[in-house]
Design an enzyme around this catalytic site. Structure first.
Site, short mmCIF file in Angstrom:
data_model
loop_
_atom_site.label_atom_id
_atom_site.label_comp_id
_atom_site.label_asym_id
_atom_site.label_seq_id
_atom_site.Cartn_x
_atom_site.Cartn_y
_atom_site.Cartn_z
CD1 TRP A 99 -2.04 -2.15 1.85
CD2 TRP A 99 -2.92 -1.45 0.14
NE1 TRP A 99 -3.15 -3.09 1.56
CE2 TRP A 99 -3.57 -2.70 0.42
CE3 TRP A 99 -3.13 -0.76 -0.82
CZ2 TRP A 99 -4.35 -3.30 -0.28
CZ3 TRP A 99 -4.12 -1.62 -1.79
CH2 TRP A 99 -4.75 -2.53 -1.62
CG ASP A 166 -3.40 3.74 4.24
OD1 ASP A 166 -4.20 3.56 4.73
OD2 ASP A 166 -3.06 3.04 3.08
CE LYS A 190 -8.58 -3.30 4.03
NZ LYS A 190 -7.71 -2.49 3.62
C1 PLP Z 1 -7.23 -1.97 2.17
C2 PLP Z 1 -5.98 -0.96 2.37
C3 PLP Z 1 -6.09 -0.06 1.40
C4 PLP Z 1 -6.90 -0.15 0.21
O1 PLP Z 1 -8.20 0.48 0.43
P1 PLP Z 1 -9.27 0.68 -0.82
O2 PLP Z 1 -10.16 1.13 0.31
O3 PLP Z 1 -9.55 -0.57 -1.32
O4 PLP Z 1 -8.78 1.68 -1.94
C5 PLP Z 1 -5.14 0.89 1.27
N1 PLP Z 1 -4.07 0.86 2.41
C6 PLP Z 1 -4.00 -0.10 3.35
C7 PLP Z 1 -3.30 0.06 4.59
C8 PLP Z 1 -5.06 -1.02 3.32
O5 PLP Z 1 -5.25 -1.85 4.52
#
Ligand code: PLP
Length: 357
Positions: A99, A166, A190
């Site tokens: 990511w 993030d 999540k």
């Molecule tokens: C799941 C995830 C993403 C991607 O998220 P989307 O909503 O599918 O774009 C980005 N960063 C992390 C740390 C993730 O766990």
């Protein structure tokens, strides 16, 4: 049979949030119509949006000067929205996994990107430490929990420039000092909601410093000024997010869930370390509280498929590891009860009895 959902995302939600979401599909908060067909401009939905944002702020202990917006597009949209809004000359990124790398790739479209540290040399199995952050950067970007590799920052880092994080997979799982961050964002699927809603926490004073033109939808200020209602927000995911936040507040908030999360993770990592059949993949000091990655121990590699089937027969769902790491991954987000973790541990112990040499 009771299923234990260890999926990485979309992921387990509190049972009460699912039930209340289901009720609202039939009758939205006593209005007699469905939350699926309600106008986002209605006063009833306005109340949902307001409560969701204020609960989120309260649970995060958000100081003055920060705004919360709820958008579509997922965390992946934030990979380019962040540099669009903040990157004038140069940004720093810490590369701790897939990511982080994707975020870095998008930022390169907008300016210079300096990779300040990376753990790619060891397949992202650790968090780089003691990083010098140059003061001439527009911002620095980190991924606090690496969902795929099972590593996590366990403390908020200090930065002389706005820190962007993030936090898709560890938001509200542990206490954090928001004042250390300029922007925190993540996909809701999540720890907060079903897929479809993305949260962004912004310190307002870092905006408006880039010289490029910003399309309205990409400009954070548009969404702040319109209370996330510039265009149609993801109505139903926001409804379920409210229910999840109510659940978390009733439980005792972030401090309380942090205790529970530490307990769950300790139980599972202790079993992985003890059990002859399995071993962990992440550096012990950087192990994630949310995504627990493990593989068959040396000499037991041939048992991979067998454990997948064995655990599936006992109700475990979603423990297949990401293809880049292999092995197994048990995601034990906020909504995973201790009993779910115990069920997986029992399953591992039974398996050991059958197969340990
Ligand atoms: C799941 C995830 C993403 C991607 O998220 P989307 O909503 O599918 O774009 C980005 N960063 C992390 C740390 C993730 O766990």
């Amino acid at each position: 049979m009771k299923k234990h959902n260890f999926s990485a995302g979309p992921a387990i939600l509190p049972q009460v949030a699912i039930e209340n979401g289901a009720k609202a599909v039939l009758d939205f908060d006593g209005t007699g119509w469905s939350v699926l067909e309600v106008s986002h401009r209605s006063k009833e939905f306005d109340a949902v949006m307001d409560e969701t944002v204020s609960l989120f702020k309260e649970l995060l202990n958000l100081p003055e000067g920060y705004k919360v917006i709820l958008l579509g597009g997922g965390a992946s949209t934030q990979f380019y929205m962040v540099p669009f809004n903040l990157l004038e000359k140069k940004a720093g990124y810490i590369n701790t996994g897939v990511w982080a790398k994707k975020a870095m790739k998008e930022a390169k479209l907008f300016g210079e990107v300096e990779c300040l540290a990376s753990s790619e040399d060891k397949n992202f199995s650790y968090i780089p430490k003691n990083i010098e952050i140059p003061a001439d950067l527009d911002y620095v970007h980190i991924t606090t929990n690496n969902t795929i590799f099972g590593t996590e920052y366990h403390a908020d880092i200090d930065s002389p420039v706005p820190l962007v994080a993030d936090m898709s997979s560890d938001i509200l799982s542990r206490p954090m000092d928001i004042t250390k961050y300029g922007i925190v964002y993540g996909g809701g699927q999540k720890n907060l909601a079903p897929a479809g809603v993305t949260f962004v926490i912004v310190r307002e004073d870092i905006l408006g410093k880039v010289s490029r033109q910003l399309p309205s939808m990409i400009d954070y200020r548009t969404h702040i000024a319109n209370n996330s209602m510039f265009n149609t927000p993801p109505v139903f995911p926001i409804y379920v997010m409210r229910e999840t936040l109510r659940w978390l507040k009733n439980l005792g908030g972030v401090e309380k869930i942090y205790e529970i999360n530490k307990k769950k993770a300790a139980l599972l990592y202790d079993e992985i370390d003890r059990n002859k059949i399995f071993k962990g993949t992440a550096a012990v000091e950087d192990r994630s509280l949310m995504n627990v990655c493990f593989v068959p121990n040396d000499g037991y590699e041939n048992l991979y498929d067998e454990f997948m089937n064995f655990s599936k027969e006992r109700g475990m769902v979603g423990i297949k590891g990401h293809r880049l790491v292999g092995g197994f991954r048990a995601s034990i987000y906020n909504a995973m009860p201790v009993e779910g973790v115990q069920a997986l541990i029992e399953c591992m112990q039974e398996f050991e009895k059958l197969h340990a040499k």
